[in-house]
Scaffold this active site. Structure first.
Site, PDB file in Angstrom:
ATOM      1  N   GLY A 183     -77.452  13.223-105.354  1.00 52.13           N
ATOM      2  CA  GLY A 183     -76.391  14.051-105.890  1.00 52.13           C
ATOM      3  C   GLY A 183     -76.554  14.882-107.124  1.00 52.13           C
ATOM      4  O   GLY A 183     -75.587  15.512-107.533  1.00 52.13           O
ATOM      5  N   GLU A 207     -81.404   9.208-103.710  1.00 47.75           N
ATOM      6  CA  GLU A 207     -81.472  10.019-102.487  1.00 47.75           C
ATOM      7  C   GLU A 207     -81.125  11.473-102.748  1.00 47.75           C
ATOM      8  O   GLU A 207     -80.081  11.956-102.315  1.00 47.75           O
ATOM      9  CB  GLU A 207     -80.489   9.461-101.459  1.00 47.75           C
ATOM     10  CG  GLU A 207     -80.768   8.061-101.050  1.00 47.75           C
ATOM     11  CD  GLU A 207     -79.587   7.443-100.341  1.00 47.75           C
ATOM     12  OE1 GLU A 207     -78.465   7.976-100.397  1.00 47.75           O
ATOM     13  OE2 GLU A 207     -79.798   6.411 -99.718  1.00 47.75           O
ATOM     14  N   ARG A 223     -79.947  18.064-102.133  1.00 44.64           N
ATOM     15  CA  ARG A 223     -79.746  19.413-102.676  1.00 44.64           C
ATOM     16  C   ARG A 223     -80.775  19.781-103.754  1.00 44.64           C
ATOM     17  O   ARG A 223     -81.342  20.866-103.729  1.00 44.64           O
ATOM     18  CB  ARG A 223     -78.331  19.453-103.283  1.00 44.64           C
ATOM     19  CG  ARG A 223     -77.821  20.837-103.575  1.00 44.64           C
ATOM     20  CD  ARG A 223     -76.491  20.743-104.331  1.00 44.64           C
ATOM     21  NE  ARG A 223     -75.545  19.852-103.726  1.00 44.64           N
ATOM     22  CZ  ARG A 223     -74.606  20.205-102.842  1.00 44.64           C
ATOM     23  NH1 ARG A 223     -74.485  21.454-102.492  1.00 44.64           N
ATOM     24  NH2 ARG A 223     -73.774  19.308-102.330  1.00 44.64           N
ATOM     25  N   TYR A 281     -65.947  25.191 -98.464  1.00 47.25           N
ATOM     26  CA  TYR A 281     -65.719  24.630 -99.809  1.00 47.25           C
ATOM     27  C   TYR A 281     -65.467  25.683-100.887  1.00 47.25           C
ATOM     28  O   TYR A 281     -65.407  25.335-102.069  1.00 47.25           O
ATOM     29  CB  TYR A 281     -66.942  23.832-100.294  1.00 47.25           C
ATOM     30  CG  TYR A 281     -67.652  22.968 -99.299  1.00 47.25           C
ATOM     31  CD1 TYR A 281     -67.023  21.878 -98.699  1.00 47.25           C
ATOM     32  CD2 TYR A 281     -68.987  23.200 -98.974  1.00 47.25           C
ATOM     33  CE1 TYR A 281     -67.703  21.064 -97.803  1.00 47.25           C
ATOM     34  CE2 TYR A 281     -69.670  22.394 -98.085  1.00 47.25           C
ATOM     35  CZ  TYR A 281     -69.029  21.332 -97.503  1.00 47.25           C
ATOM     36  OH  TYR A 281     -69.701  20.533 -96.621  1.00 47.25           O
ATOM     37  N   CYS A 292     -66.484  36.860 -85.541  1.00 44.46           N
ATOM     38  CA  CYS A 292     -65.217  37.465 -85.181  1.00 44.46           C
ATOM     39  C   CYS A 292     -64.063  36.603 -85.676  1.00 44.46           C
ATOM     40  O   CYS A 292     -63.348  35.983 -84.892  1.00 44.46           O
ATOM     41  CB  CYS A 292     -65.185  37.642 -83.667  1.00 44.46           C
ATOM     42  SG  CYS A 292     -64.016  38.881 -83.191  1.00 44.46           S
TER      43      CYS A 292
HETATM   44  N1  LLP Z   1     -77.092  10.130 -99.958  1.00 51.07           N
HETATM   45  C1  LLP Z   1     -75.950  10.048 -99.299  1.00 51.07           C
HETATM   46  C2  LLP Z   1     -75.505   8.780 -98.748  1.00 51.07           C
HETATM   47  C3  LLP Z   1     -75.167  11.209 -99.111  1.00 51.07           C
HETATM   48  O1  LLP Z   1     -74.015  11.123 -98.451  1.00 51.07           O
HETATM   49  C4  LLP Z   1     -75.607  12.445 -99.635  1.00 51.07           C
HETATM   50  C5  LLP Z   1     -74.832  13.660 -99.454  1.00 51.07           C
HETATM   51  C6  LLP Z   1     -76.833  12.483-100.307  1.00 51.07           C
HETATM   52  C7  LLP Z   1     -77.542  11.287-100.467  1.00 51.07           C
HETATM   53  C8  LLP Z   1     -77.423  13.745-100.882  1.00 51.07           C
HETATM   54  O2  LLP Z   1     -76.654  14.331-101.840  1.00 51.07           O
HETATM   55  P1  LLP Z   1     -77.233  15.632-102.586  1.00 51.07           P
HETATM   56  O3  LLP Z   1     -78.396  15.191-103.429  1.00 51.07           O
HETATM   57  O4  LLP Z   1     -77.677  16.573-101.546  1.00 51.07           O
HETATM   58  O5  LLP Z   1     -76.108  16.133-103.381  1.00 51.07           O
HETATM   59  N2  LLP Z   1     -72.342  19.624 -97.018  1.00 51.07           N
HETATM   60  C9  LLP Z   1     -72.016  19.494 -98.436  1.00 51.07           C
HETATM   61  C10 LLP Z   1     -72.722  18.323 -99.057  1.00 51.07           C
HETATM   62  C11 LLP Z   1     -72.358  17.040 -98.431  1.00 51.07           C
HETATM   63  C12 LLP Z   1     -73.155  15.947 -99.050  1.00 51.07           C
HETATM   64  C13 LLP Z   1     -72.905  14.675 -98.372  1.00 51.07           C
HETATM   65  N3  LLP Z   1     -73.749  13.636 -98.803  1.00 51.07           N
HETATM   66  C14 LLP Z   1     -72.389  20.779 -99.153  1.00 51.07           C
HETATM   67  O6  LLP Z   1     -72.825  21.713 -98.499  1.00 51.07           O
HETATM   68  O7  LLP Z   1     -72.207  20.880-100.374  1.00 51.07           O
END
Ligand code: LLP
Length: 437
Positions: A253, A295, A298, A339, A366
């Protein structure tokens, strides 16, 4: 604007007008591969991965490692790159698991998440020898035990807990609050109850606990508050039941910069701080320090990607607004529609011109909600044939792409030093009808 203010892999060519991405001209990439395009910078992905791998090894010790949250960007080449950089992976579906397996990713380094895995999913994953399954509901614990018995194995497993931490992020990606659909809340006893239930399972090897409080986290205290709650729980099960937690996964995150005035986060320093605090907290609670996983998704890939589009029309509705319409949209990037996510948009072949035209960047699906960005400034000379780049699109763009309106998905072109290559080929109309009977 100088695109370099978003990420150091962006610059302006010697002609003063063309966007260079990792040294590659946006115009030449589109000439070679067509429009629209996802372009990704392999060196940047590796660099981002190494920050986590090195910091986690250094501050948490050997065996602690980041798992790439492959939901952010899942295709064969990605798994090869992150494996070479020493990451594990987090998959959330059998589709991602299959892609990782097919890429030759070592099974023992794959962690299988998701709030609902069917028996079929679990049979496939356990049958593949997946390293660890993160159980998210009671039914799953029971199914893992039953299927592991059937297959004659003892499955390594974690329980997903909800620490009740509000990460101060946007609602759709906040996942650690007590009332969210994920995990077992610590606060109300659900976590303890499922822990005791799991201990009775013979075909399950409970190695530890997982949590994930949300995405786009910038506050450095979020992981510390999360770790504190998790370690309190770990200390409780240690004292009361003699259970030794071998692994603790504190989720993903860290945020990235979509706009020039977004904060920059020093991930290495943050990890060092979290590790220091966790060492102090484990000593205080008299419990051994578990292996720690994070984990990131992004922050590994977002700034390693841009999307290139060609302008098809500039439509001004007098007294209202101007739309710049491009050959893509919510099919390749649904994040604004979903979002209202901000992005930096530049005229990739007119960087020398003043951005003096207030406009909305619209796609070609569309439906009127197909907007990529609203209220941005681009040069007023923009016309059909010009190039537009949306920056920081390496995460959750390709992976969330759809064939809505039956537009074929864009290819992913990887640039790497002097080279460029196709990591995912452009979909064809034949691909679109492939499964139609
Ligand atoms: N681990 C778990 C259990 C997660 O649910 C997520 C993201 C991550 C790791 C990775 O998080 P990151 O480092 O990518 O922030 N579609 C949304 C993001 C949804 C994220 C859901 N879980 C967007 O486009 O912003």
């Amino acid at each position: 604007m100088n695109p370099n203010s978003i990420c150091s892999n962006l610059s302006v060519a010697a002609d003063g007008r063309t966007l260079l991405f990792a040294g590659h001209s946006a115009t030449q990439l589109v000439e070679k591969y067509g429009s629209g395009l996802y372009v990704m910078d392999e060196a940047r992905i590796r660099k981002n991965a190494r920050v986590y791998v090195d910091a986690m090894r250094e501050f948490f010790g050997e065996g602690s490692c980041p798992l790439f949250a492959s939901k952010a960007c899942s295709f064969t080449r990605m798994y090869k790159i992150v494996e070479q950089e020493g990451m594990g992976v987090d998959v959330v579906s059998c589709g991602e698991l299959y892609t990782a397996k097919n890429a030759g990713f070592p099974m023992e380094k794959i962690y299988f998440h998701g709030n609902l895995k069917t028996d079929e999913d679990l049979r496939y994953a356990i049958g593949c020898g997946v390293g660890c399954i993160i159980a998210d509901c009671r039914e799953e614990v029971d199914a893992i035990d039953r299927i592991a018995e059937e297959l004659g194995v003892r499955q390594r497993m974690m329980l997903r807990l909800t620490p009740g931490v509000d990460p101060h992020t946007y609602e759709a990606v906040a996942t650690g609050k007590v009332d969210c659909k994920f995990g077992f809340a610590i606060e109300n006893g659900m976590a303890l109850e499922i822990f005791l239930h799991t201990l009775k399972k013979e075909h399950v090897d409970l190695c530890g606990f997982h949590c994930h409080v949300g995405s786009m986290v910038f506050d450095s205290d979020v992981y510390i508050r999360t770790a504190q709650i998790m370690l309190d729980f770990i200390a409780q099960v240690h004292t009361d039941y003699g259970f030794v937690t071998r692994e603790l996964d504190i989720g993903g995150g860290y945020g990235v910069r979509y706009l020039a005035d977004d904060p920059t986060i020093d991930i290495r320093a943050n990890i060092a701080q979290v590790a220091d605090e966790m060492k102090r907290m484990t000593a205080e609670r008299n419990i051994p320090m578990p292996l720690v996983h994070m984990e990131p998704g992004r922050s590994i890939v977002a700034d390693a990607g841009v999307t290139l589009y060609t302008v098809g029309a500039v439509k001004t509705i007098p007294g209202y607004k101007t739309y710049v319409c491009v050959d893509g949209g919510m099919g390749d990037n649904p994040r604004y529609a979903l979002y209202r996510s901000p992005y930096t948009v530049v005229a990739a072949d007119k960087l020398h011109e003043e951005c003096d035209m207030l406009c909305d960047l619209a796609g070609r699906c569309c439906e009127s909600g197909d907007v990529l960005q609203e209220g941005i400034y681009l040069p007023h000379s923009l016309e059909r044939g010009d190039l537009v780049a949306v920056l920081t699109t390496g995460a959750y763009n390709y992976s969330m792409a759809s064939n809505y309106n039956r537009y074929p998905r864009f290819p992913v072109i990887m640039v790497d030093g002097e080279n460029d290559y196709v990591a995912v080929r452009r979909e064809s109309f034949a691909d679109i009808v492939l499964n139609d009977q």
